[in-house]
Each structure stands twice: as C-alpha cells, then as structure tokens.
Write an enzyme that holds these catalytic residues in place. Structure first.
Site, PDB file in Angstrom:
ATOM      1  N   ASP A  59       0.845  -1.182   0.000  1.00 51.82           N
ATOM      2  CA  ASP A  59       0.000   0.000   0.000  1.00 51.82           C
ATOM      3  C   ASP A  59       0.887   1.240   0.000  1.00 51.82           C
ATOM      4  OD1 ASP A  59      -1.810   2.084   0.575  1.00 51.82           O
ATOM      5  OD2 ASP A  59      -3.169   0.660   1.519  1.00 51.82           O
ATOM      6  N   SER A 109      -7.237   4.274  -1.256  1.00 53.08           N
ATOM      7  CA  SER A 109      -6.982   2.836  -1.154  1.00 53.08           C
ATOM      8  C   SER A 109      -8.209   1.975  -1.376  1.00 53.08           C
ATOM      9  CB  SER A 109      -6.386   2.507   0.228  1.00 53.08           C
ATOM     10  OG  SER A 109      -5.144   3.130   0.392  1.00 53.08           O
ATOM     11  N   HIS A 170      -9.601  -2.814   7.068  1.00 53.65           N
ATOM     12  CA  HIS A 170      -9.115  -1.640   6.344  1.00 53.65           C
ATOM     13  C   HIS A 170      -9.414  -1.773   4.860  1.00 53.65           C
ATOM     14  CE1 HIS A 170      -6.067   0.863   4.283  1.00 53.65           C
ATOM     15  NE2 HIS A 170      -6.396   1.710   5.232  1.00 53.65           N
ATOM     16  N   THR A 172      -7.691  -1.724   2.093  1.00 54.34           N
ATOM     17  CA  THR A 172      -6.885  -2.547   1.201  1.00 54.34           C
ATOM     18  C   THR A 172      -7.295  -4.020   1.214  1.00 54.34           C
ATOM     19  OG1 THR A 172      -5.056  -0.998   1.336  1.00 54.34           O
ATOM     20  CG2 THR A 172      -4.520  -3.211   0.626  1.00 54.34           C
ATOM     21  N   GLU A 234      -6.038  -7.503  25.672  1.00 55.37           N
ATOM     22  CA  GLU A 234      -4.635  -7.153  25.897  1.00 55.37           C
ATOM     23  C   GLU A 234      -4.475  -5.836  26.653  1.00 55.37           C
ATOM     24  OE1 GLU A 234      -0.500  -7.011  23.230  1.00 55.37           O
ATOM     25  OE2 GLU A 234      -2.467  -7.072  22.265  1.00 55.37           O
ATOM     26  N   HIS A 431      -1.570  10.827  -1.008  1.00 49.88           N
ATOM     27  CA  HIS A 431      -1.157   9.851  -2.008  1.00 49.88           C
ATOM     28  C   HIS A 431      -0.547  10.569  -3.209  1.00 49.88           C
ATOM     29  CE1 HIS A 431      -4.398   6.786  -0.501  1.00 49.88           C
ATOM     30  NE2 HIS A 431      -3.465   7.039   0.390  1.00 49.88           N
TER      31      HIS A 431
END
EC number: 3.1.3.1
Length: 496
Positions: A59, A109, A170, A172, A234, A431
C-alpha cells in the site's frame, strides 16, 4: 560558490566509492550480455495453469519507494546499496498500472483495492462496488456489488487466505470480501443511522458473513468484532481499544459457530498463540491483534493449512516516517523471498504491486553509497541550509523556525520517528497520482506487460488459474485438481 565547492568535493570523493570491477568496461558488457541471455530465454513462455496465486500488495509502494528500499536493503547488508536486488526485482515481467479512481485523478486505497481485487474501477472511498455507488449513500449500493478474485477462487473450490499488517477491515484487504459505500464503516458503531436503517452492513460483519469459509484471516482491528465498551483482552484499561459494536454481537464467536460441524476453527490474538498452533489440526484460522506484525517464518507453516504460503494486506507506514516505511518494505521483500523459495514458478503465479504511490522522493545529487536516510552533499543555494535526501511533496514535515526552514542539522534526522521535511504543510501526507509497478512471475506472468488499467490485474491472474468467468481456454486436462491458495501480502506503506 560554497555550495558549488561542496558539490565538487562530493563528486571527487565519490570517485573513490566506485568498486574496482566497475571501472572495467567489460564488467558492464558481461552483465548486459547475461541479462540479454536471460531475456531471450523468456521467449519460452510459461503457459501452465496456475495452481496457486499470490498477490503481494504494498500500500503506497511507488517506484521511488521501491528504489529507496532496494538501496536500504543493500546498506543493511553492509554494501553501497544501489547495486542490490530486491526479490521483486528478480521477477521477469514488469508492467505499469494506472491507479486513478473513476472520480479521482489521485486515488484512495478503497477505489484502488476494488480495481486490483474485483477487476472493476470504482469511486474513491467505496469498496467492492461499481462506480454507480456514491460514497456515504447506502441507498446506491444495492445491485452494484462486484465480487473479488478471492470469491472467484472460493467458488472454484480453492483454499483462500488474507494476511495483512493493518486492520483486516481496512480498505486494502476488505475489498476482497466486502461491499460498502464507505470504507470507514468498520463496525455498525461507525455507521450513520440512515445507513443502518437502509440495511447496509458494516465491514466487520461482512468479513464473517459474506465469504464464511476463508481459510486464513490474519491482521488487526479486533475491537470492531466486539460489543461496545467490551474491554480489550490485551489492554483492558484503555478505553480507545474497547469494542465498538452497537448490535451487541461477538463476531469472533459468530465466525467460529458458522463453521461446518467437525471442522476446527482457531482464533488467536497474539504472536505467541499463532506460533503455538499445530496447523495440521486446524481447518480455519482467524487472528486479530491490536498491532499486527506478521511473523514471516510462520508463513511456511501455513502451507499445512493451505496449498501454499502467502499474504495480502499492507505494511503500515506511519505518516512521512521514511525510516520506518523503508524498513517495512525490506520486510515485505523478505516475505516475497520466502514465498519464492517455498513455491515453484511452474505452478505458482506471484504478483507484486501497489495500490497507489505517495509524494515521496529522494535526490540532491547524493554520491554512490550515501546513507539512504542521510543528508545530500550540498546545501540549499537559497536558504544555505542542509537537507536530507528523502523529502515529501506535502505533509506534517513542513516546519518553520524563526521564520525560516528548519535546520536539519539541529535535529536527529536519523531517529526512527523523524518526520522528513515536506514542501506544503498538511496534517497528513497525501497519495501520489503516478503509475505503480506490477512485477509478475510464474504461469502466464507475461500477461502483465506494458501499461495497464489497474483493474486488469485480477483478470490476468484469474485467466492464469482458470477461475472466474474467463475460462474458455481451460479444459479438464489442464484444470488444476489441487487447492489454490490465494494469499495476499499486504503492506501498507502509508495508510490514508
């Protein structure tokens, strides 16, 4: 005059950096002749049916990034760097892909992911849908859904996988399974009321429901799988990591319950859990961590679950942090090398490409072997200040100190979190709009050549594997009988 003297001195010094063998014209002639012989051998085209497909997706990995990563790889091996080869450099076929979205000259993306996964160009910000869908408008989605090469492979009875170093939801990776009028609808907690009332599904829910038998899913973004305010396993005391779902569903549990009876579906949320698995006893694997980083040596073990190892997704490159970005690219290179060693070019088509570029550049007449993160050997002839070789066209690296450009000599530009200087101040770098490279190796790799529209990529891959709608050239004698792994290696260079 001083700047000119510094430049001349650098050029004189650079002469001593030339390896002795490169001073001999025969060195370059022999190299060219070997390259010529290799090129002539490519006339014997590999027209086998591809049993395996591997798509490595960087990406934001523009051509300038590829070049800089090549130099870094060599310098990490204590060489000058420019003469190094990335694993993708060794692929025999190279093309360029035009990355524009249907409504954007410089793409995002989501629209690009729809192109290289679904074979259809789309509007920016939309996932797995045609250009008939307007971003944010749920009511334009129905009937405009387009399917991905992952689904084509699954419908052909193949084993498939997604491995990413960003969130699984996401833009992508999610175009592989989702259809959404907005790339940011990760869970129903991020969706507006009208979209929920209109019946549109969030991306995390689609991950579980749209293609329920994806054999391997590894990445991040677990908070979108849990009910709102459920503590993270976590980081139980950090509010920002708590669940976001409004429907009260535990999608991890739903994912496990949806598997056929007798099949083993394992969920892991940290690296230790992944490495501890006996994959020969696992049918389905879902791994979602908070900060995903693929343990590359484990990729070979995935072959026990699928027919060949591989990855898709993104190597996350924090905003204009060139040191972190290029080290991530070198890690991608290691994964490509591992997959190359574990597979055969006779039955595995591997493709390496990017969704788009960034406004990343490096220059300044640096001498041979100059540290890729170092200074140019000259000062600006305007403000008389030094500058790093790596710069950005825009972004948060724009800094004015006492009315002038920041003097990089006064900061630690070698630090991992150093933000390279940029020409235009923006909170986030953008980008780039130029074409990206497509590297191909294996059966039918020669179909990727010249300059293509980005949406051509999955059609060429599907043709090679005899999947999807374009199968008129296939017959029972050539159709592969063994499972296909469709991995994707994702990197996300910059995540915007």
């Amino acid at each position: 005059m001083k700047a000119l003297f510094v430049l001349l001195l650098a050029q004189l010094c650079s002469a001593s950096l030339v390896p002795e063998r490169e001073k001999d014209p025969e060195y370059w002639r022999r190299q060219a002749q070997e390259t010529l012989r290799n090129a002539l051998r490519l006339q014997r085209l590999n027209q086998n049916v591809a049993k395996n497909l591997i798509l490595f997706l960087g990406d934001g990995m523009g051509v300038s990034t590829v070049t800089a990563a090549r130099i870094l790889k060599g310098q990490l091996q204590h060489r000058q760097g420019e003469e190094s080869l990335l694993e993708m450099d060794k692929f025999p076929f190279v093309a360029l892909a035009k990355t524009y979205n249907t409504n954007a000259q410089v793409p995002d993306s989501a629209g690009t992911a729809t192109a290289y996964l679904c074979g259809v160009k789309a509007n920016e910000g939309t996932l797995g849908v045609s250009a008939g869908v307007t971003r944010d408008r749920c009511n334009t989605t129905k009937g405009q859904e387009v399917t991905s090469i992952l689904r084509w492979a699954k419908e052909a009875g193949k084993a498939v996988g997604i491995v990413t170093t960003t969130r699984v939801t996401h833009a992508t990776p999610s175009a592989a399974y989702a259809h959404s009028a907005n790339r940011d609808w990760y869970s129903d907690g991020e969706m507006p009321p009208d979209a929920l009332e209109g019946g549109c599904k969030d991306i995390a829910r689609q991950l579980v429901e749209n293609i329920p038998e994806i054999e391997v899913i590894l990445g991040g973004g677990r908070k979108y799988m849990y009910p709102k305010n459920v503590s993270d396993v976590e980081y139980p005391h950090e509010e920002k990591h708590r669940g976001t779902r409004l429907d009260g569903r535990n999608l991890v549990q739903a994912w496990q319950e949806a598997k056929p009876r007798g099949k083993v579906a394992e969920y892991v949320w940290h690296r230790r859990g992944l490495l501890a698995l006996n994959l020969s006893h696992v049918d389905f694997l879902l791994g979602e961590s908070l900060h995903p980083r693929v343990p590359w040596r484990q990729l070979g073990a995935l072959g026990g679950l699928l027919s060949c190892p591989g990855v898709l997704g993104q190597l996350q490159w924090p905003v204009i942090l060139p040191r972190q970005a290029l080290h991530e690219a070198v890690e991608l290179d290691r994964a490509i090398g591992l997959a190359t060693r574990l597979t055969s070019t006779q039955d595995t088509l591997s493709v390496v490409t990017a969704d788009h570029s960034h406004v990343f550049t490096f220059g300044g007449y640096t001498p041979r072997g100059n540290p890729i993160f170092g200074l140019a050997p000259m000062q600006s002839d305007v403000d008389r200040k030094p500058f790093t070789s790596i710069l950005y066209g825009n972004g948060p690296g724009y800094k004015i100190v006492a009315g002038e450009r920041e003097n990089v000599s006064a900061v630690d530009f070698a630090h991992a979190n150093y933000q390279a200087q940029s020409a235009v101040p923006l909170r986030q770098e953008t980008h780039g709009g130029e074409d990206v490279a497509v590297f191909a190796r294996g059966p039918m790799a020669h179909l990727l050549h010249g300059v293509h529209e980005q949406n051509y990529i999955p059609h060429a891959m599907a043709y090679a594997a005899c999947i999807g709608s374009n199968r008129g050239h296939c017959n029972a004698a050539t159709r592969p009988a063994t499972p296909l792994l469709l991995p994707f290696l994702g990197l996300l260079l910059f995540l915007c």
